[in-house]
Design an enzyme around this catalytic site. Structure first.
Site, short mmCIF file in Angstrom:
data_model
loop_
_atom_site.label_atom_id
_atom_site.label_comp_id
_atom_site.label_asym_id
_atom_site.label_seq_id
_atom_site.Cartn_x
_atom_site.Cartn_y
_atom_site.Cartn_z
N ILE A 32 0.92 -0.98 0.01
CA ILE A 32 0.09 -0.01 -0.04
C ILE A 32 0.75 1.24 -0.04
CG2 ILE A 32 -0.50 0.35 2.54
CD1 ILE A 32 -3.33 0.67 1.88
N HIS A 101 5.72 -12.19 5.56
CA HIS A 101 5.52 -11.72 4.18
C HIS A 101 7.33 -11.49 3.39
CE1 HIS A 101 5.56 -8.19 6.82
NE2 HIS A 101 6.27 -7.47 5.74
P1 AMP Z 1 7.35 -4.86 7.01
O1 AMP Z 1 8.08 -3.73 7.55
O2 AMP Z 1 8.26 -5.80 6.44
O3 AMP Z 1 6.60 -5.57 8.24
O4 AMP Z 1 6.43 -4.39 5.79
C1 AMP Z 1 5.06 -4.24 5.99
C2 AMP Z 1 4.82 -3.84 4.76
O5 AMP Z 1 3.15 -3.95 4.62
C3 AMP Z 1 4.89 -2.17 4.56
O6 AMP Z 1 5.69 -2.08 3.16
C4 AMP Z 1 3.58 -1.30 4.41
O7 AMP Z 1 3.47 -0.42 3.60
C5 AMP Z 1 2.72 -2.74 3.91
N1 AMP Z 1 1.33 -2.69 4.22
C6 AMP Z 1 0.82 -2.13 5.45
N2 AMP Z 1 -0.49 -2.34 5.30
C7 AMP Z 1 -1.13 -2.74 4.25
C8 AMP Z 1 -2.11 -3.06 3.56
N3 AMP Z 1 -3.14 -2.62 4.30
N4 AMP Z 1 -2.16 -3.39 2.01
C9 AMP Z 1 -0.88 -3.53 1.65
N5 AMP Z 1 0.26 -3.27 2.26
C10 AMP Z 1 0.18 -2.83 3.51
#
Ligand code: AMP
Ligand code: ZN
Length: 108
Positions: A32, A101
Protein backbone atom coordinates in the site's frame (compact mmCIF):
# COMPACT_ATOMS: atom_id res chain seq x y z
CA UNK A 1 -6.09 -16.74 11.37
CA UNK A 2 -4.91 -14.27 13.97
CA UNK A 3 -7.15 -11.65 15.56
CA UNK A 4 -6.02 -8.09 14.85
CA UNK A 5 -3.61 -9.11 12.08
CA UNK A 6 -3.97 -6.81 9.05
CA UNK A 7 -2.76 -9.45 6.60
CA UNK A 8 -5.16 -12.08 8.02
CA UNK A 9 -7.93 -9.49 7.52
CA UNK A 10 -6.86 -9.06 3.89
CA UNK A 11 -6.79 -12.84 3.46
CA UNK A 12 -10.31 -13.11 4.92
CA UNK A 13 -11.54 -10.41 2.51
CA UNK A 14 -12.29 -8.00 5.38
CA UNK A 15 -9.83 -5.39 4.15
CA UNK A 16 -9.17 -4.43 0.52
CA UNK A 17 -5.98 -5.23 -1.36
CA UNK A 18 -4.90 -5.40 -4.98
CA UNK A 19 -4.22 -9.11 -5.49
CA UNK A 20 -1.96 -10.26 -8.32
CA UNK A 21 -1.93 -13.92 -7.36
CA UNK A 22 -4.05 -16.13 -5.12
CA UNK A 23 -2.79 -19.69 -4.64
CA UNK A 24 -3.63 -22.42 -2.16
CA UNK A 25 -0.89 -21.52 0.29
CA UNK A 26 0.50 -18.16 -0.89
CA UNK A 27 -1.00 -14.90 -2.15
CA UNK A 28 0.56 -11.78 -3.67
CA UNK A 29 -0.78 -8.25 -3.33
CA UNK A 30 0.55 -4.73 -3.88
CA UNK A 31 2.22 -2.92 -1.00
CA UNK A 32 0.00 0.00 0.00
CA UNK A 33 3.03 2.32 0.47
CA UNK A 34 5.38 1.27 -2.34
CA UNK A 35 9.11 1.85 -1.89
CA UNK A 36 9.83 1.03 -5.54
CA UNK A 37 7.97 1.20 -8.88
CA UNK A 38 7.19 -2.49 -8.36
CA UNK A 39 6.59 -3.38 -4.69
CA UNK A 40 4.70 -6.60 -4.07
CA UNK A 41 4.23 -8.69 -0.94
CA UNK A 42 4.33 -12.49 -1.09
CA UNK A 43 2.26 -13.68 1.86
CA UNK A 44 1.48 -17.18 3.16
CA UNK A 45 -2.19 -17.84 3.94
CA UNK A 46 -1.15 -19.37 7.28
CA UNK A 47 -0.43 -16.87 10.03
CA UNK A 48 3.27 -17.14 10.87
CA UNK A 49 4.72 -14.24 12.87
CA UNK A 50 8.16 -13.94 11.30
CA UNK A 51 11.12 -15.85 9.86
CA UNK A 52 12.01 -16.67 13.48
CA UNK A 53 8.86 -18.82 13.70
CA UNK A 54 9.53 -20.97 10.63
CA UNK A 55 10.32 -24.63 11.27
CA UNK A 56 12.00 -27.46 9.36
CA UNK A 57 8.53 -28.44 8.13
CA UNK A 58 8.12 -25.08 6.34
CA UNK A 59 10.73 -25.78 3.67
CA UNK A 60 8.15 -26.22 0.90
CA UNK A 61 6.37 -23.00 1.86
CA UNK A 62 9.62 -21.00 1.86
CA UNK A 63 10.54 -22.41 -1.55
CA UNK A 64 7.08 -21.57 -2.87
CA UNK A 65 7.36 -17.97 -1.64
CA UNK A 66 10.72 -17.44 -3.34
CA UNK A 67 9.70 -19.14 -6.59
CA UNK A 68 6.43 -17.16 -6.63
CA UNK A 69 8.40 -13.94 -6.11
CA UNK A 70 10.60 -14.85 -9.06
CA UNK A 71 7.52 -15.52 -11.18
CA UNK A 72 5.95 -12.19 -10.17
CA UNK A 73 9.22 -10.45 -11.10
CA UNK A 74 9.03 -12.10 -14.50
CA UNK A 75 5.40 -11.05 -14.99
CA UNK A 76 6.26 -7.51 -13.85
CA UNK A 77 9.04 -7.40 -16.50
CA UNK A 78 11.79 -6.72 -13.97
CA UNK A 79 13.64 -10.06 -14.17
CA UNK A 80 16.37 -8.71 -16.42
CA UNK A 81 16.73 -5.27 -14.83
CA UNK A 82 16.87 -6.89 -11.39
CA UNK A 83 15.06 -6.81 -8.08
CA UNK A 84 15.40 -7.26 -4.35
CA UNK A 85 13.76 -9.94 -2.18
CA UNK A 86 13.56 -8.89 1.46
CA UNK A 87 12.38 -10.34 4.76
CA UNK A 88 12.29 -7.83 7.61
CA UNK A 89 12.57 -9.82 10.84
CA UNK A 90 11.14 -8.43 14.09
CA UNK A 91 11.16 -4.79 15.16
CA UNK A 92 14.90 -4.21 14.96
CA UNK A 93 14.82 -5.60 11.42
CA UNK A 94 12.10 -3.17 10.38
CA UNK A 95 9.15 -5.55 10.56
CA UNK A 96 5.89 -3.72 11.34
CA UNK A 97 3.34 -6.32 10.21
CA UNK A 98 3.82 -9.51 12.20
CA UNK A 99 2.52 -11.90 9.55
CA UNK A 100 5.33 -13.36 7.46
CA UNK A 101 5.82 -11.68 4.08
CA UNK A 102 8.49 -11.44 1.43
CA UNK A 103 8.98 -8.04 -0.24
CA UNK A 104 9.61 -7.95 -4.00
CA UNK A 105 11.10 -4.58 -4.97
CA UNK A 106 12.24 -3.45 -8.40
CA UNK A 107 11.59 -1.49 -11.55
CA UNK A 108 13.93 1.42 -10.82
P1 AMP B 1 7.35 -4.89 7.09
O1 AMP B 1 8.01 -3.60 7.51
O2 AMP B 1 8.30 -5.87 6.48
O3 AMP B 1 6.50 -5.48 8.19
O4 AMP B 1 6.41 -4.49 5.89
C1 AMP B 1 5.03 -4.34 5.99
C2 AMP B 1 4.58 -3.74 4.69
O5 AMP B 1 3.17 -3.87 4.62
C3 AMP B 1 4.91 -2.26 4.53
O6 AMP B 1 5.72 -2.07 3.36
C4 AMP B 1 3.55 -1.60 4.41
O7 AMP B 1 3.53 -0.54 3.47
C5 AMP B 1 2.67 -2.75 3.95
N1 AMP B 1 1.26 -2.62 4.31
C6 AMP B 1 0.73 -2.22 5.49
N2 AMP B 1 -0.61 -2.27 5.46
C7 AMP B 1 -0.94 -2.71 4.22
C8 AMP B 1 -2.18 -2.97 3.57
N3 AMP B 1 -3.36 -2.78 4.17
N4 AMP B 1 -2.14 -3.41 2.28
C9 AMP B 1 -0.96 -3.60 1.66
N5 AMP B 1 0.24 -3.39 2.22
C10 AMP B 1 0.25 -2.94 3.49
ZN1 ZN C 1 -1.93 -12.89 10.11
Amino acid sequence: MEKGCIFCEILRGERPAVFLYQGDSVVVFKDIHPHAPVHLLIVPRRHIRSVNDLTEQDGDLIAEMILRAREMARESLISESGYKLLFNVERGGGQIIFHLHLHLLGGW
